[in-house]
Write a protein that holds these residues in place. Structure first.
Motif, short mmCIF file in Angstrom:
data_model
loop_
_atom_site.label_atom_id
_atom_site.label_comp_id
_atom_site.label_asym_id
_atom_site.label_seq_id
_atom_site.Cartn_x
_atom_site.Cartn_y
_atom_site.Cartn_z
N ASN A 1 0.85 -1.19 0.00
CA ASN A 1 0.00 0.00 0.00
C ASN A 1 0.88 1.24 0.00
O ASN A 1 1.90 1.28 0.70
CB ASN A 1 -0.92 0.00 1.22
CG ASN A 1 -1.93 -1.11 1.15
OD1 ASN A 1 -2.73 -1.16 0.22
ND2 ASN A 1 -1.91 -2.02 2.10
N SER B 1 0.78 5.74 -0.21
CA SER B 1 -0.07 6.92 0.02
C SER B 1 -0.32 7.70 -1.27
O SER B 1 -1.27 8.47 -1.34
CB SER B 1 0.56 7.84 1.08
OG SER B 1 1.85 8.27 0.65
N PRO C 1 -1.60 8.38 -5.09
CA PRO C 1 -2.66 7.82 -5.93
C PRO C 1 -2.04 7.02 -7.09
O PRO C 1 -0.87 7.20 -7.43
CB PRO C 1 -3.40 9.06 -6.43
CG PRO C 1 -2.42 10.17 -6.32
CD PRO C 1 -1.52 9.84 -5.18
N ASP D 1 -7.08 2.13 -6.69
CA ASP D 1 -7.29 3.23 -5.75
C ASP D 1 -7.71 2.67 -4.40
O ASP D 1 -8.54 1.77 -4.32
CB ASP D 1 -8.35 4.19 -6.29
CG ASP D 1 -8.49 5.42 -5.43
OD1 ASP D 1 -7.48 6.11 -5.21
OD2 ASP D 1 -9.63 5.69 -4.96
N ALA D 2 -7.11 3.23 -3.35
CA ALA D 2 -7.42 2.79 -1.99
C ALA D 2 -7.48 4.02 -1.09
O ALA D 2 -6.47 4.43 -0.53
CB ALA D 2 -6.38 1.81 -1.48
N SER D 3 -8.65 4.63 -1.01
CA SER D 3 -8.86 5.81 -0.15
C SER D 3 -7.82 6.90 -0.40
O SER D 3 -7.19 7.39 0.52
CB SER D 3 -8.85 5.39 1.32
OG SER D 3 -9.85 4.45 1.57
N GLY D 4 -7.64 7.25 -1.65
CA GLY D 4 -6.70 8.30 -2.01
C GLY D 4 -5.29 7.81 -2.21
O GLY D 4 -4.45 8.52 -2.75
N THR E 1 -2.87 3.97 -2.99
CA THR E 1 -2.85 2.89 -3.97
C THR E 1 -2.56 1.56 -3.29
O THR E 1 -1.66 1.48 -2.45
CB THR E 1 -1.76 3.14 -5.03
OG1 THR E 1 -2.00 4.39 -5.67
CG2 THR E 1 -1.73 2.04 -6.07
N THR E 2 -3.30 0.55 -3.67
CA THR E 2 -2.93 -0.82 -3.36
C THR E 2 -2.32 -1.40 -4.62
O THR E 2 -2.90 -1.31 -5.70
CB THR E 2 -4.16 -1.66 -2.93
OG1 THR E 2 -4.68 -1.12 -1.71
CG2 THR E 2 -3.78 -3.12 -2.71
#
Length: 174
Positions: A24, A26, A28, A104-107, A109-110
């Motif tokens: 993960n 932070s 995007p 996308d993972a809450s702003g 990236t996964t």
């Protein structure tokens, strides 16, 4: 430092396995995408490449953190920016089928980084290498300290060997 291995090996067919690493970030997806698609960003954590990328096209990649600074030929098999990049890499040891999936993972990236394998035993040596390089990627993205390869290999090999045994269903060396 003793980094904890995170990769998992999953059987996907009779002689097919996926070695999957999930990280993960932070940033995007479009910002993380650059770490794979721009040579100046890729060289910060893996290697530099030359050529004009595109689906069906090849570039030459020099691994900057390997002994001897070896070169590989990389063909772009699929590219859907900034979600999917599939690469076929050929080097002196054979071929590597790699897939990078960003979501996308809450702003942030996964990322799922996947190496498709025919032989699960390959995970014993390549697993620690990908753990190292993906931790290098995280350090490059955050400005952190680069990891040391000797903290990964051969120490993490037994973790991936156990995964190979489990994925093959034998409980023994496949």
């Amino acid at each position: 430092m003793c980094p904890v291995p995170t990769g998992r090996l999953v059987r996907t067919g009779p002689e097919a396995y996926d070695l999957i690493f999930t990280r993960n970030f932070s940033d995007p997806p479009p910002l993380l995408w650059r770490s794979f698609t721009r040579s100046e960003d890729t060289e910060q954590w893996f290697g530099r490449w030359e050529g004009t990328p595109g689906v069906g096209q090849s570039v030459d990649l020099q691994m900057l953190y390997e002994e001897g600074l070896p070169w590989s030929r990389v063909e772009v098999a699929a590219c859907i920016a900034p979600e999917l990049l599939r690469l076929w890499v050929e080097d002196e040891f054979g071929g590597w089928d790699l897939e990078i999936r960003l979501s996308d993972a809450s702003g942030g990236t996964t990322m799922d980084f996947i190496q498709h394998l025919e032989d699960p035993l390959a995970a014993e040596s390549v697993g620690p290498g990908w753990e190292y390089y993906l931790d290098r990627l995280a350090a490059a993205r955050t400005g952190g300290s680069a990891p040391v390869f000797d903290d990964y290999y051969p120490r993490q090999g037994s973790y991936f060997l156990a995964q190979a045994q489990e994925a093959s269903g034998s409980g023994e060396t496949p």
